[in-house]
Each structure stands twice: as C-alpha cells, then as structure tokens.
Write a protein that holds these residues in place. Sequence first.
Motif, PDB file in Angstrom:
ATOM      1  N   GLN A 138      15.469 -11.321  51.889  1.00 45.46           N
ATOM      2  CA  GLN A 138      14.506 -11.468  52.972  1.00 45.46           C
ATOM      3  C   GLN A 138      13.585 -12.660  52.733  1.00 45.46           C
ATOM      4  OE1 GLN A 138      12.896  -7.470  52.898  1.00 45.46           O
ATOM      5  NE2 GLN A 138      14.250  -6.810  54.581  1.00 45.46           N
ATOM      6  N   LYS A 139      13.160 -12.858  51.476  1.00 44.98           N
ATOM      7  CA  LYS A 139      12.322 -14.018  51.136  1.00 44.98           C
ATOM      8  C   LYS A 139      13.097 -15.314  51.363  1.00 44.98           C
ATOM      9  CE  LYS A 139       9.466 -11.775  47.633  1.00 44.98           C
ATOM     10  NZ  LYS A 139       9.152 -11.713  46.194  1.00 44.98           N
ATOM     11  N   LYS A 161      13.245 -16.116  55.034  1.00 50.97           N
ATOM     12  CA  LYS A 161      11.962 -16.651  55.498  1.00 50.97           C
ATOM     13  C   LYS A 161      11.796 -18.106  55.067  1.00 50.97           C
ATOM     14  CE  LYS A 161       9.428 -12.346  55.891  1.00 50.97           C
ATOM     15  NZ  LYS A 161       8.362 -11.498  55.370  1.00 50.97           N
ATOM     16  N   GLN A 181      13.963 -20.267  57.226  1.00 47.09           N
ATOM     17  CA  GLN A 181      13.425 -20.387  58.574  1.00 47.09           C
ATOM     18  C   GLN A 181      12.246 -21.344  58.606  1.00 47.09           C
ATOM     19  OE1 GLN A 181      12.743 -16.209  59.359  1.00 47.09           O
ATOM     20  NE2 GLN A 181      14.720 -15.986  60.430  1.00 47.09           N
TER      21      GLN A 181
END
Length: 119
Positions: free
Chosen positions: A108-109, A112, A115
């Motif tokens: 998930q990190k 991010k 992105q």
Amino acid sequence: MSQETFENDGADPSDYQAKIGARLKELHLQKGLSQRQVASAFRITPAYVSNIESGRTPVSLHYLILFADLTGLSLDEIIGEKETEFPSTSVNSELADEVSSLSIEEKQKLIKMLQIRKE
C-alpha cells in the motif's frame, strides 16, 4: 540497413521464405558480395542461392549460420527479429518478484509512492 521483422503468424510459409530470401540478398549486396561469391563460399550453385533469395527454396539454419559467418552479422541482424520486449519483460518480472515478497502494508505504501510520483 532496414531492420524489418518477420512474423509468421499463420501466414503462408512461402511469404516468410520470400521475405527472408530478400533480406539475405539485401545483406550480401550491402556487404559487397555477389550471388556467385556467396555460392562459392558455401560450395553451392548460384542457382541455389537465387532460389533461396526468391523464396522458392526454404533457407536452412545451416545456411543462415554460414551466412552469418560470411557477413559478420548475427542471426538476429539477418532475420531482423530481436526480442524488443525482453528488457521491459525482464524489469516487470523482477519488479513482480520484489513486490510479491512485501507485506500488504508495504504494498500500500509503494502504491501511494508511485501515485505521488505520477502526479
């Protein structure tokens, strides 16, 4: 020198043979070699070379290897088929291997971070 690629995706094999033959002719002429000189180097007749170049006779791997030695070209250069996708496929595979070992939180990190980088 053109770097045409030859894909035989169900097409008539004689079309493929003709393309390879034309490529061989183009290359030996670029190297300053006549059909007779190619034939002499391979101990075959000029008519046989002509048949290969016109696609009437399928080219053998043995002939391609001899041609590569004679011209100093690689088989990739002769055939015109290089695996252009290999570098990106290799990187994608390596990235997938690295990501697969991450925890859900780390993934998930990473998402991010990617992105944010795209913005």
